[in-house]
Write an enzyme that holds these catalytic residues in place. Sequence first.
Site, mmCIF file in Angstrom:
data_model
loop_
_atom_site.group_PDB
_atom_site.id
_atom_site.type_symbol
_atom_site.label_atom_id
_atom_site.label_comp_id
_atom_site.label_asym_id
_atom_site.label_seq_id
_atom_site.Cartn_x
_atom_site.Cartn_y
_atom_site.Cartn_z
ATOM 1 C CB CYS A 250 -7.280 12.895 -6.585
ATOM 2 S SG CYS A 250 -6.801 13.655 -5.042
ATOM 3 C CB CYS B 181 -1.159 13.607 -2.848
ATOM 4 S SG CYS B 181 -1.315 12.110 -1.892
ATOM 5 C CB CYS C 2 -7.817 8.734 -0.505
ATOM 6 S SG CYS C 2 -6.679 7.872 -1.588
ATOM 7 C CD GLU D 105 6.190 -12.403 8.042
ATOM 8 O OE1 GLU D 105 6.168 -12.471 6.797
ATOM 9 O OE2 GLU D 105 6.465 -11.351 8.662
ATOM 10 C CG ASP E 99 5.473 -12.032 -1.702
ATOM 11 O OD1 ASP E 99 5.963 -11.011 -2.221
ATOM 12 O OD2 ASP E 99 4.269 -12.110 -1.392
ATOM 13 C CB CYS F 135 6.519 -5.506 -4.099
ATOM 14 S SG CYS F 135 7.655 -5.555 -2.727
#
Length: 471
Positions: free
Chosen positions: A73, A79, A179, A351, A400, A427
């Site tokens: 890109c 970016c 993108c 959740e 998670d 993550c």
Amino acid sequence: MEIKKNDKFIVTIEDMGEDGSGIGKIDGYIWLVKDGLIGDVIEASAMKMKKNYGFARLVRVIEPAPGRVEARCPVARSCGGCQMQELSYEEQLKFKEKKVYNHLKRIGGLEYLFLPGQEKEAEAVDGAVVMEPIIGMEQPWRYRNKAQYPIGPGKDGLPTAGFYAGRTHALVPIPELDCVLGCEENQRLLKVVLDFMAEYHLKPYMEESHRGLVRHVLLRKGYASGELMVCLVINGDQLPHADVLTKRLEKAGVSSVSLSVNKEKTNVIMGDKIINLHGPGYITDCIGGIEYRISPLSFYQVNPVQTERLYHTALEFADLHGDETVWDLYCGIGTISSFLAKKARKVYGVEIIPQAIEDARENAKRNGIENVEFFVGKAEEVLPEQYEKNHVHADVIVVDPPRKGCDAVCLDTIIKMKPKKVVYVSCDSSTLARDVKVLGEHGYMVERVRAVDMFPMSGHVETVVLLVKKR
Ligand code: SAH
């Protein structure tokens, strides 16, 4: 030699930081150079200096690092979406594996952990754990099923879509609205929205003045179903000529069109209120033979190919035999819950987002899964309450959490509930390591670790860890 702001200097990049920035040293002073890769000799320009380290900009590469490749890109450097396009994919995977390893070792205190390939070294260590090789992608492009494009004025004054530059909110327009991480349809759909805005003189939102209407465009695609969703985030209660846009998007094959009202001065993208303009208010998708409905506000993993591998890894680590009670904390729309339900006696999901739980309940019904039950609320409130009032039990707990990791109260309750296993899907490996340390102090030992690359070209990495109660 003292380096002042805007001075140019030559430096060798010796390491890479958390976010993929290159790290080099001159006379013991540390320079962080975005886009510098380990092994590069570069010319850099000083931007901002602190006491012990400074930030510099890459001016030119003098001798390229072995892993250096050309970015696909043209705006890869400016970016903020990608951090590693100039590093070969193979090297990206190594970098991520090492990042997880370093966190678990340094923050988590796992002295018995080894990198994949270090089996020989591990043999000599009692209770050694060798990480399993990172799961990468065969095609690390166009993997994202979701994009949230900020909208702003382009050079010609007309509205355009882009991404924010690294640390600031300066808009970097996407070349030709295409993108390379997003799906092919995005370009076409963005064009419909932007042309509509220009035609009806609808202004993009401006952060400084809190004026203008259209803040973001959310695009989602069900990779298995092919279904498309468009949701406009607006700084207002309605969109003028919404019927025109809806018709055009319908014609472009979009099955769900909606508005999200966000009138706050905030970095949070979506507002809580959704106005449905066309379709059922959600799209559907399928992972591992299970069908899911996904609403605009619900969390859904962005990389469907890797998600399936991630969930299989979590399921493998949980190693269920059919008689277990399992808690799935931070369950989103119940994706991991339904994978687990196939192998467990009963699964409870927790959740915080009510719409996600609505989706989760509907998804269970849709797939004929009867052994799951969902709670709306914070994991750190629902779990203690259920444990103290109803004395619920868990054989396995899967977590998670978002990047900030598990709340201390949540961890504390897990420890009190004494599940045999905890499967931690993360993550952010630094908060994972912090939480693993706490669990370790209460008898939970790490037995398996595997990283999964959900976000090629970015510095982020997903990790699955199996902790087993030893005492
Ligand atoms: N396991 C799901 C979702 C993971 S993302 C999946 O794979 O799709 C993390 C989820 O945690 C999000 O859905 C977010 O809304 C939710 N969340 C954030 N903070 C929470 C909290 N304190 N308690 C419960 N859920 C929370």
